[in-house]
Enzyme design. Structure first.
Site, PDB file in Angstrom:
ATOM      1  N   ASN A 155       0.844  -1.259   0.176  1.00  0.00           N
ATOM      2  CA  ASN A 155       0.080  -0.169   0.050  1.00  0.00           C
ATOM      3  C   ASN A 155       0.889   1.445  -0.063  1.00  0.00           C
ATOM      4  O   ASN A 155       1.492   1.583   1.060  1.00  0.00           O
ATOM      5  CB  ASN A 155      -0.899  -0.064   1.315  1.00  0.00           C
ATOM      6  N   GLU A 179      -5.522  -4.882  10.773  1.00  0.00           N
ATOM      7  CA  GLU A 179      -4.349  -3.810  10.889  1.00  0.00           C
ATOM      8  C   GLU A 179      -4.714  -2.710  12.313  1.00  0.00           C
ATOM      9  O   GLU A 179      -5.624  -1.919  12.252  1.00  0.00           O
ATOM     10  CB  GLU A 179      -4.343  -2.731   9.491  1.00  0.00           C
ATOM     11  N   LYS A 197       0.116   4.379  -0.195  1.00  0.00           N
ATOM     12  CA  LYS A 197      -0.618   5.462   0.113  1.00  0.00           C
ATOM     13  C   LYS A 197      -0.069   6.845  -0.495  1.00  0.00           C
ATOM     14  O   LYS A 197      -0.110   6.628  -1.754  1.00  0.00           O
ATOM     15  CB  LYS A 197       0.135   5.910   1.737  1.00  0.00           C
ATOM     16  N   HIS A 223      -9.614   1.452   5.257  1.00  0.00           N
ATOM     17  CA  HIS A 223      -8.516   1.872   5.696  1.00  0.00           C
ATOM     18  C   HIS A 223      -8.392   2.939   6.852  1.00  0.00           C
ATOM     19  O   HIS A 223      -9.308   3.724   6.724  1.00  0.00           O
ATOM     20  CB  HIS A 223      -7.175   2.290   4.672  1.00  0.00           C
TER      21      HIS A 223
HETATM   22  P1  PGA Z   1       2.845   0.071   7.749  1.00  0.00           P
HETATM   23  O1  PGA Z   1       1.627   0.319   7.082  1.00  0.00           O
HETATM   24  O2  PGA Z   1       3.378  -1.157   6.971  1.00  0.00           O
HETATM   25  O3  PGA Z   1       3.692   1.284   7.150  1.00  0.00           O
HETATM   26  O4  PGA Z   1       2.583  -0.011   9.208  1.00  0.00           O
HETATM   27  C1  PGA Z   1       0.447  -0.379   6.942  1.00  0.00           C
HETATM   28  C2  PGA Z   1      -0.678   0.027   6.232  1.00  0.00           C
HETATM   29  O5  PGA Z   1      -1.225   1.191   6.736  1.00  0.00           O
HETATM   30  O6  PGA Z   1      -1.336  -0.535   5.395  1.00  0.00           O
END
Ligand code: PGA
Length: 247
Positions: free
Chosen positions: A7, A165, A9, A96
């Site tokens: 992901n 998550e 972002k 999310h």
């Molecule tokens: P991270 O993010 O691996 O940077 O903790 C996971 C996510 O938000 O999908």
């Protein structure tokens, strides 16, 4: 089948495709390649060009979100499942915690799942408790509510993946203990079996996954893969996760 979903972002411009080329190259030669799928969710701006480029390669392109309406509407800046699907995305994240924090409600999420499925997008539905809920031992009840308020038994479970998550774990380097995570994952699958008539969709873990801690997670056989944020922006870090998972 295992899933490694990156992901991105708010990251990436056209030339960031180099990162994915390296992951694709690794995947093509990896002896374990038939055991897992690599899916990357770049920002909306890159979906079309990446989906075209990787069409006959090993990386599948998805979206990070979608609007809660089917095709076209008068909502400024909104992007519908129909539009996303039409440019080659095969998956979309829904729910999310970033987007829940920005106002996505259960009702909106239900429509997102519904219209994504209708437009032949597979849905990665994200759930997770925050720090306070964890402290107050509300984790399981929060997760149950997040699932039962949105997922319906008439949704096709074969096109749904659930990503657990914990919000306190995202981008913090903190991860649940092995025993907590095992318990939580088994519980999530139990709730999903109740919703979907005895068969659970795949359940992923997300939150600070990297090449070192993936060894802890691979002990938990109920975890069907990972949603990876930070480490998916580096081909080496992302490949290390896959390598160490199968070591
Ligand atoms: P991270 O993010 O691996 O940077 O903790 C996971 C996510 O938000 O999908």
């Amino acid at each position: 089948m295992r899933y490694f979903i990156g992901n991105w972002k708010m990251f990436g411009v056209p030339k960031s495709r180099n990162i994915l080329n390296k992951i694709n190259k690794f995947n093509t030669k990896d002896k374990n390649r038939n055991k897992y799928k690599v899916i990357i969710t770049p920002p909306y701006t890159l979906i079309e060009s990446y989906a075209k480029y990787f069409k006959n390669k090993k990386i599948v392109v998805g979206s990070q979100n979608c609007y809660q309406k089917d095709q076209f509407s008068s909502n400024t800046a909104a992007i519908s499942p129909y539009m996303i699907r039409s440019i080659g995305a095969k998956y979309t994240l829904v729910g999310h915690s970033d987007n829940r924090a920005e106002g996505d409600t259960d009702l909106m999420l239900k429509d997102k799942v519904k219209y994504a499925l209708k437009n032949k997008l597979k849905v990665v539905f994200c759930i997770g408790e925050n720090k306070l809920e964890k402290k107050n031992k509300k984790t399981l009840s929060v997760l149950k509510k997040q699932m039962t308020k949105v997922l319906e038994k008439n949704f096709n479970k074969n096109n749904i993946i659930v990503a657990y998550e914990p919000i306190w774990s995202i981008g913090t380097g903190k991860i649940p203990t092995g025993s907590d995570l095992k318990k939580t994952t088994v519980y999530i699958k139990k709730v999903l079996k109740d919703i979907f008539n005895k068969k659970s969709p795949a359940v992923l873990y997300g939150g600070s996954v990297d090449g070192n801690n993936v060894e802890i997670f691979r002990e938990i056989e109920e975890i069907d893969g990972f949603l990876i944020g930070g480490a998916s922006k580096s081909s080496k870090k992302f490949i290390d996760i896959i390598k160490n998972y199968y070591r």
